[in-house]
Design a protein around this motif. Structure first.
Motif, PDB file in Angstrom:
ATOM      1  N   LEU A  22       0.810  -1.219   0.000  1.00 32.02           N
ATOM      2  CA  LEU A  22       0.000   0.000   0.000  1.00 32.02           C
ATOM      3  C   LEU A  22       0.841   1.267   0.000  1.00 32.02           C
ATOM      4  CD1 LEU A  22      -2.866  -1.087   2.413  1.00 32.02           C
ATOM      5  CD2 LEU A  22      -2.990  -0.825  -0.078  1.00 32.02           C
ATOM      6  N   ASN A  23       2.016   1.228   0.662  1.00 31.68           N
ATOM      7  CA  ASN A  23       2.840   2.445   0.679  1.00 31.68           C
ATOM      8  C   ASN A  23       3.814   2.513  -0.498  1.00 31.68           C
ATOM      9  OD1 ASN A  23       5.264   1.085   1.370  1.00 31.68           O
ATOM     10  ND2 ASN A  23       4.947   1.395   3.559  1.00 31.68           N
ATOM     11  N   GLY A  24       3.752   1.524  -1.397  1.00 31.36           N
ATOM     12  CA  GLY A  24       4.542   1.570  -2.624  1.00 31.36           C
ATOM     13  C   GLY A  24       5.969   1.086  -2.498  1.00 31.36           C
ATOM     14  N   THR A  25       6.375   0.550  -1.345  1.00 32.79           N
ATOM     15  CA  THR A  25       7.746   0.063  -1.189  1.00 32.79           C
ATOM     16  C   THR A  25       7.893  -1.392  -1.612  1.00 32.79           C
ATOM     17  OG1 THR A  25       7.411  -0.526   1.136  1.00 32.79           O
ATOM     18  CG2 THR A  25       8.248   1.707   0.666  1.00 32.79           C
ATOM     19  N   LYS A  26       6.792  -2.022  -1.988  1.00 32.36           N
ATOM     20  CA  LYS A  26       6.800  -3.397  -2.501  1.00 32.36           C
ATOM     21  C   LYS A  26       5.929  -3.422  -3.747  1.00 32.36           C
ATOM     22  CE  LYS A  26       6.010  -8.160  -1.005  1.00 32.36           C
ATOM     23  NZ  LYS A  26       7.419  -8.535  -1.096  1.00 32.36           N
ATOM     24  N   THR A  27       6.527  -3.782  -4.890  1.00 35.95           N
ATOM     25  CA  THR A  27       5.786  -3.817  -6.157  1.00 35.95           C
ATOM     26  C   THR A  27       5.871  -5.188  -6.819  1.00 35.95           C
ATOM     27  OG1 THR A  27       7.710  -2.969  -7.352  1.00 35.95           O
ATOM     28  CG2 THR A  27       6.096  -1.334  -6.569  1.00 35.95           C
ATOM     29  N   MET A  28       6.295  -6.179  -6.030  1.00 34.63           N
ATOM     30  CA  MET A  28       6.408  -7.546  -6.547  1.00 34.63           C
ATOM     31  C   MET A  28       6.210  -8.530  -5.405  1.00 34.63           C
ATOM     32  SD  MET A  28       9.738  -9.268  -8.449  1.00 34.63           S
ATOM     33  CE  MET A  28       9.459  -8.589 -10.084  1.00 34.63           C
ATOM     34  N   LYS A 102      13.834 -21.113  -2.636  1.00 30.90           N
ATOM     35  CA  LYS A 102      13.242 -22.341  -3.177  1.00 30.90           C
ATOM     36  C   LYS A 102      13.685 -22.550  -4.620  1.00 30.90           C
ATOM     37  CE  LYS A 102      10.529 -22.695   0.484  1.00 30.90           C
ATOM     38  NZ  LYS A 102      10.680 -23.699   1.491  1.00 30.90           N
ATOM     39  N   LYS A 103      13.699 -23.808  -5.046  1.00 40.59           N
ATOM     40  CA  LYS A 103      14.154 -24.158  -6.399  1.00 40.59           C
ATOM     41  C   LYS A 103      13.192 -23.699  -7.499  1.00 40.59           C
ATOM     42  CE  LYS A 103      17.119 -28.018  -5.150  1.00 40.59           C
ATOM     43  NZ  LYS A 103      18.326 -27.224  -5.310  1.00 40.59           N
ATOM     44  N   CYS A 104      11.911 -23.607  -7.191  1.00 36.84           N
ATOM     45  CA  CYS A 104      10.915 -23.110  -8.146  1.00 36.84           C
ATOM     46  C   CYS A 104      10.355 -21.800  -7.601  1.00 36.84           C
ATOM     47  CB  CYS A 104       9.778 -24.111  -8.324  1.00 36.84           C
ATOM     48  SG  CYS A 104      10.240 -25.566  -9.240  1.00 36.84           S
ATOM     49  N   LEU A 105      10.493 -20.746  -8.386  1.00 37.49           N
ATOM     50  CA  LEU A 105      10.019 -19.432  -7.952  1.00 37.49           C
ATOM     51  C   LEU A 105       9.089 -18.825  -8.995  1.00 37.49           C
ATOM     52  CD1 LEU A 105      13.297 -17.774  -6.594  1.00 37.49           C
ATOM     53  CD2 LEU A 105      11.393 -18.694  -5.253  1.00 37.49           C
ATOM     54  N   CYS A 106       8.103 -18.095  -8.517  1.00 36.34           N
ATOM     55  CA  CYS A 106       7.231 -17.292  -9.362  1.00 36.34           C
ATOM     56  C   CYS A 106       7.237 -15.881  -8.781  1.00 36.34           C
ATOM     57  CB  CYS A 106       5.819 -17.867  -9.386  1.00 36.34           C
ATOM     58  SG  CYS A 106       4.661 -16.878 -10.362  1.00 36.34           S
ATOM     59  N   LEU A 107       7.725 -14.925  -9.571  1.00 32.22           N
ATOM     60  CA  LEU A 107       7.768 -13.524  -9.146  1.00 32.22           C
ATOM     61  C   LEU A 107       6.753 -12.752  -9.973  1.00 32.22           C
ATOM     62  CD1 LEU A 107      10.743 -14.786  -8.755  1.00 32.22           C
ATOM     63  CD2 LEU A 107      11.374 -12.432  -8.332  1.00 32.22           C
ATOM     64  N   ILE A 108       5.873 -12.035  -9.299  1.00 37.71           N
ATOM     65  CA  ILE A 108       4.818 -11.298  -9.985  1.00 37.71           C
ATOM     66  C   ILE A 108       4.925  -9.821  -9.636  1.00 37.71           C
ATOM     67  CG2 ILE A 108       2.325 -11.023 -10.251  1.00 37.71           C
ATOM     68  CD1 ILE A 108       2.085 -14.025  -9.652  1.00 37.71           C
ATOM     69  N   GLU A 109       5.279  -9.038 -10.644  1.00 39.77           N
ATOM     70  CA  GLU A 109       5.341  -7.587 -10.481  1.00 39.77           C
ATOM     71  C   GLU A 109       3.952  -7.028 -10.757  1.00 39.77           C
ATOM     72  OE1 GLU A 109       7.949  -3.736 -11.983  1.00 39.77           O
ATOM     73  OE2 GLU A 109       8.133  -5.639 -13.052  1.00 39.77           O
ATOM     74  N   PHE A 110       3.576  -5.994 -10.003  1.00 42.55           N
ATOM     75  CA  PHE A 110       2.238  -5.429 -10.159  1.00 42.55           C
ATOM     76  C   PHE A 110       2.304  -3.914 -10.157  1.00 42.55           C
ATOM     77  CE2 PHE A 110       3.034  -6.702  -5.794  1.00 42.55           C
ATOM     78  CZ  PHE A 110       2.860  -5.513  -5.101  1.00 42.55           C
ATOM     79  N   GLU A 111       1.211  -3.295 -10.611  1.00 43.01           N
ATOM     80  CA  GLU A 111       1.094  -1.831 -10.670  1.00 43.01           C
ATOM     81  C   GLU A 111      -0.348  -1.454 -10.397  1.00 43.01           C
ATOM     82  OE1 GLU A 111       2.345  -0.875 -14.655  1.00 43.01           O
ATOM     83  OE2 GLU A 111       0.789  -2.107 -15.569  1.00 43.01           O
ATOM     84  N   ASN A 112      -0.595  -0.156 -10.326  1.00 43.05           N
ATOM     85  CA  ASN A 112      -1.952   0.370 -10.114  1.00 43.05           C
ATOM     86  C   ASN A 112      -2.602  -0.184  -8.841  1.00 43.05           C
ATOM     87  OD1 ASN A 112      -1.654   1.703 -12.618  1.00 43.05           O
ATOM     88  ND2 ASN A 112      -2.403  -0.108 -13.690  1.00 43.05           N
TER      89      ASN A 112
END
Length: 156
Positions: A22-28, A102-112
């Protein structure tokens, strides 16, 4: 599809995930496991994320998926590099870096990112910490339907 993401709220300094979003310091956000686990390979650019704090039963924010990175069979050095290369977006504490090593990772970047009038979440026994849904109303009190993992299966 839409995704409901449970956010840790352990209260320790630096680990209140939803506050950072919410404060914009995390976008993923990141999810990881020994093998491919939800949402790996099942989240796509343009889809909607809904966020709720674990234990709150309130869905309180949304965002749009900007990009997705899926990894499998990473070595220890590769895991460290992927997390490090994305740290400015992930904003992980040391404890969280250990958790997602972990050996399998999924990273999801988001906006808005948008705070919404909280929706009352209706928890069911078989739910994981990431749900893939047709629409958010499927898990909202008063409009929910029995949850199954049909939307979480890999597309053929």
């Amino acid at each position: 599809m839409v995704h409901l993401v449970y956010c840790d709220n352990t209260g320790k300094k630096g680990e209140k995930v939803l506050d950072k979003i919410l404060n914009g310091t995390k976008t993923m956000v990141v999810r990881g496991a020994a093998g491919r686990k939800i949402p790996h390979s099942r989240a796509f650019q343009g889809e909607t994320l809904y966020f709720m704090e674990k234990g709150s039963a309130l869905i309180s924010a949304t965002a749009t998926v900007k990009s997705v990175q899926n990894y499998v069979k990473l070595s220890n050095d590769e895991i460290i590099k992927v997390l490090s290369d994305n740290q400015s977006k992930l904003n992980l504490s040391e404890k969280q870096k250990e958790r997602w090593h972990k050996k399998c990772l999924c990273l999801i970047e988001f906006e808005n990112v948008t705070e919404i009038t909280p929706l009352q979440f209706e928890h069911q026994e078989n739910m994981d910490d990431w749900l893939i849904l047709e629409k958010i109303e499927d898990v909202v009190k008063g409009t929910s339907i029995p949850y199954n993992y049909e939307n979480s299966k890999f597309k053929k």
